[in-house]
Each structure stands twice: as C-alpha cells, then as structure tokens.
Design an enzyme around this catalytic site. Structure first.
Site, short mmCIF file in Angstrom:
data_model
loop_
_atom_site.label_atom_id
_atom_site.label_comp_id
_atom_site.label_asym_id
_atom_site.label_seq_id
_atom_site.Cartn_x
_atom_site.Cartn_y
_atom_site.Cartn_z
N GLN A 380 49.09 43.95 41.11
CA GLN A 380 49.23 42.72 41.85
C GLN A 380 48.22 42.13 42.15
O GLN A 380 48.03 40.91 42.18
CB GLN A 380 50.00 43.10 43.25
N GLU A 381 47.02 42.97 42.57
CA GLU A 381 45.81 42.37 42.98
C GLU A 381 45.00 41.62 41.84
O GLU A 381 44.34 40.71 41.85
CB GLU A 381 44.92 43.39 43.73
N SER A 382 45.06 42.61 40.55
CA SER A 382 44.24 42.05 39.43
C SER A 382 44.49 42.16 38.24
O SER A 382 43.90 41.90 37.28
CB SER A 382 42.80 43.19 39.60
N TYR A 509 53.69 38.91 48.48
CA TYR A 509 52.85 39.94 48.06
C TYR A 509 53.69 41.29 48.25
O TYR A 509 53.53 42.20 47.24
CB TYR A 509 51.47 39.73 48.79
#
Length: 534
Positions: A380-382, A509
């Site tokens: 999800q972050e990168s 998120y």
C-alpha cells in the site's frame, strides 16, 4: 427289448435318458452365450449433468441442499460489505507482484466501490460447495468463471460477462513439443518429470481441422469440464469413435502436458487456450466443437434487488467500454499473461509476494505481526518499489519521512532498513495503544491509521468519539470522527489538539491494507505465530 424301444420313433424314452438330455442342453447353454459377440464400447460417463452453472475450472458444482438465506441488497448495504466467493484461476482471481488482480475480481471490486461497499473476497478451494456456501450466506455473489446452462433453477444468474467457445487444443507439427515451453517453464517441467515421472511417454498426434477428424483419437478432459457434454454429443454422432479420457486435472495442466508431448488433444475454453498459446508456442487452437457459452455470476434466487442492480450496472459498464477493456487486459494481452506465468511473483503458483518476503518475515517479529500484514502495508505504501517518493517527501519501501529516518539513523532507500524501521515504529505505536484498545484486531486498525496520518490525529478522533457518546474503542466509530476532522466545526472543537486532517485518507488506507492482507492470507498458507520482540 432295448433295441425295439430305440428303434421305434413314437415310443416315449425312459426317464433316465430324458434327464441326461436336459443336462447336456444346460451344459451347452453357457458356451453358446460366450460365443455371442461383445457389445460396442459404451459412451464414457458424463459428469455433472446438473443444471447449475459450472466453473470452467474446478470441481463440479453440486445443487445446493440448503435453502437460500435472506440477504438482499438492503442488508448488504447496511453491513457495508459485499462477500464474494472466488476460486483460484489464472484469469479471474490471482495475486501478481503483490497486487490482487483478475477479470472478475477487478469487475466486482469496481461494483463494490461504486456502491460504497467493502469487497470481502472468500476463496473456495472445493468448488463443489460453491452454491451451498452461497445459500448459507457465506457469500453474496459467486464469481468463479461459471458457464451458464439452460433450465436454471438452483441459483440466479447475471447477464453475460463474456462468451467463449469450447475448442480443440493440439500441437502443431512445425516444432518438437518441448520447444513450446519458455526457459523458466522448461526448467520447472524438467525437474517435475525427474522427480515425479519415471518414464515420459511421447505422444505423436496428427493435426485435425474439423471436429469429425477427432474420430479414432484420444482426447483428455478435466473430469468436471463444462465442455465434456459437447464432446460426448459429438462422440455420439461419430458412433463412439472418440476415446474420451476423463482426468482429475485442470485445463491449464492438460494444456501444459499437451505442449510437452504427453497427450495428443484436449478441449478447453477458447480464450484460455489462446493465452496458453502465448506461453507454449507449439499449440494449435482449432477447431471449435460448439457455440460460445456465456460466462456469468451466480446469486441466491431471493436476492432480486442485488441481481437487478448488478445487471443494470453491468449494462452501463458494457456501454462505457469497461467490460471490453478488462477483457483485453486479461484475455487478449498474451504478453502480459506470459510474463505473469513465468514470474516468480505469481503468488498463487509460487507462494512469493516480493523480493523482500524474508525481511518481512524477519522484522514482523518485532511487533509480533503476521508478516503478510507487513507486506500488505508495504504494498500500500510503495507497491514494493524501494525508490518510491511521495508528494509529502516520504521515501522508500515503507514511505518513511526524512525526519523520522534521521531520528532512527536509517537510510529509507535501503529496503531492509526501511522494513526494520517501520516494524520498530509499529511496535512503538502498539505500546501506545495497548492500554486503551485491548482488542488486538481493533488495535491493528488504530496502529495503521496512526502510521498513515499521525498518532495525534487519531487520538483527536478518539476524544471526539468519547465526547459524542460513541465507542472510543471501536475503529468504526473513531474512523467516523477522523473523517469529520476535515470539517471546520469539528477541527475547531476544544478536544481537538492537532487541527485539520484529511481523514478519508487514513480510513481508506486501513481498509485497503486489511483487504490486501485478507487476499494474501488466502494465497499464502499460514505460518507459525511468532512471539513479539523488541
């Protein structure tokens, strides 16, 4: 006396001689029966004659014994979750490089988003029970490459998603069978044959151009293939001259065996066969043995509102070109399919999510988390890109801010250091929330939101929930007030210490990570729990 009796035709024979004659006749009868020519070979047994839709791959679906439970669109909307039953397959539902993908997954996920529902995918490994689980309420929709059939009574079906015909798959004569496999596949096949097949039998088959030329040939079919019926009907027309071999293998596996020369012919869905032809270049996809069949989703009969809404939505997306675009992506892009098939990151085949799985396993022990949850957060972050940069200045695999990286003395562009630093920060957040949020399941949501938007903003939302009489230990209630923090009237409340926040971002998120974690758990089997570390 005896001579005169034997010589007289009209004289009745003695009882002893009559019994001897009867015995001789009885002895002769079995011999006569054995001389009767044997009957022709019977038509091979047809499996799955039920009228329910049949998965293109997987076990035959049994008609449900359980009456359908009551859960239509209104109940689904109140729960804010759409439960969808999937089966593993190479085009409808899979994970590639950490991303959940597939024609049916993408389509039903877009439907859920449009109606503000959270998609809850449920993988069914034994597809015989798909409709039983549907009626029990384990799922609301079955999205498993179902081929529609006539006289539908057990479940309801949506309008057609797409259609595909049953075709004969065979080898071409230009190249030897083994030349079709790419290097990675050939290596794996060689190992499999070495370890599991003592002696490989090479099958030589002639190229056929019409269905009738299958007469005299041996055709291997998945025992539960929806195309078995068409093949057996063709066999009847040809006086049972086709030898149909039913096996407990998928079409994917049979096509692989065919390309390697182990079998001569199979029948499969045309769009899948065409994709496999991009993976094995020695395949010939012809001829069709029947008309195209519609592929559909299944619902309970007592969900008319959901059925109508799905059909209306599908009609609108068909007009917009979405269905065609997704079909091109998953069924016409042979290069993309070949890349996925050869990749070590096709998780359903390899069990590997990313190049960083071992570090996820190692450092997830710090907060005592499931490593697949840490991996879902990294995705999800990168998207597993260690060079990723955000608009806010966050860097690396776990998107760590420069000031945090400086405080922790790490290089955020280094994947290993980034994962370790993120897990240590998660452990600190866990310590912060442990006293006020005793439920571990709920605490994960508070930790993830704090990681994304900052601890102070989530604590503000907790105070707002308490002030307004909501449950401050429930993420759903706290998430509501976190979203409200973008409103002037709310962020100016005296209990708010950290001001304005775009609360929709951390709430989305958390949902995205938990959903991805759920997918990862379906594709990668559970590992032993680890004790929390420091």
């Amino acid at each position: 006396m005896r001579n005169s009796e034997l010589g007289t035709p009209n004289r009745i024979r003695s009882p002893a001689r009559l019994w001897i004659a009867v015995a001789l006749i009885l002895i002769a009868l079995p011999a006569c029966e054995r001389r009767v020519p044997p009957p022709r070979k019977a038509t091979p047994r047809v499996t799955n004659r039920s009228s329910v839709p049949k998965p293109i791959e997987g076990k035959g679906v049994k008609p449900p014994a359980t009456p359908p439970m009551s859960r239509d669109l209104d109940a689904i909307t109140r729960s804010r979750a759409l439960n969808v039953l999937f089966t593993f397959n190479s085009t409808g539902y899979f994970i590639y490089r950490g991303q959940t993908m597939g024609y049916e997954y993408d389509l039903i996920n877009l439907f859920a988003r449009d109606f503000k529902l959270r998609l809850n995918p449920i993988v069914i490994r034994d597809s015989k029970v798909l409709f039983e689980k549907l009626n029990r309420g384990d799922g609301d929709v079955v999205a498993a490459a179902l081929a529609a059939t006539t006289n539908q009574t057990e479940v309801a079906m949506t309008d057609t998603l797409y259609s595909t015909a049953p075709v004969v798959v065979q080898r071409g004569g230009a190249k030897p069978p083994e030349s079709g496999a790419p290097p990675a596949v050939a290596t794996a096949v060689a190992r499999e044959q070495k370890e599991t097949i003592p002696q490989t039998i090479r099958v030589h088959a002639r190229l056929i151009t019409t269905p009738r030329e299958l007469a005299g040939q041996q055709v291997h079919m998945p025992r539960t293939s929806p195309y078995l019926r068409q093949l057996l009907e063709l066999n009847n027309e040809l006086n049972n001259d086709i030898e149909v071999v039913e096996v407990d293998e998928s079409s994917d596996r049979l096509i692989q065996r065919l390309a390697e020369g182990q079998i001569g012919y199979t029948v499969a869905a045309e769009n899948l066969a065409a994709l496999k032809a991009g993976e094995y270049t020695n395949l010939v996809i012809q001829p069709a043995i029947g008309p195209p069949q519609p592929i559909v989703w299944a619902l309970r009969h007592n969900s008319p509102a959901l059925l109508k809404t799905l059909n209306d939505w599908l009609a609108a997306k068909r007009r917009s070109g979405l269905l065609s675009a997704l079909y091109r992506k998953y069924f016409l892009d042979r290069r993309g399919f070949r890349q996925r098939a050869q990749s070590q990151y096709l998780t359903s085949e390899t069990g590997t999510l990313s190049p960083y799985d071992n570090w996820f396993r190692q450092y997830a022990k710090i907060p005592g988390w499931d490593w697949r949850l840490v991996a879902a957060q990294a995705y999800q972050e990168s998207k597993f890109d260690p060079q990723a940069h955000s608009w806010a200045g966050a860097l690396g695999l776990m998107q760590i801010m420069p000031i945090t990286a400086h405080q922790m003395h790490i290089n955020p562009a280094n994947p290993q250091q980034s994962i370790e630093a993120a897990c240590r920060y998660v452990w600190q957040l866990d310590d912060t929330w442990k006293a006020s949020i005793p439920s571990g399941t709920e605490r994960i949501k508070f930790i993830l939101a704090s990681y994304n938007v900052g601890l102070g903003h989530v604590q503000d939302a907790v105070r707002l929930a308490e002030e307004h009489g909501d449950n401050a230990k429930s993420w759903d209630d706290v998430a509501y007030w976190l979203v409200r923090k973008s409103s002037r009237a709310v962020y100016n409340d005296p209990v708010v210490k950290h001001g304005f926040a775009r609360g929709t971002e951390p709430v989305a998120y958390v949902d995205a990570i938990l959903s991805q974690w759920g997918n990862y758990k379906e594709f990668i089997k559970e590992e032993p729990a680890v004790a929390p570390g420091r």
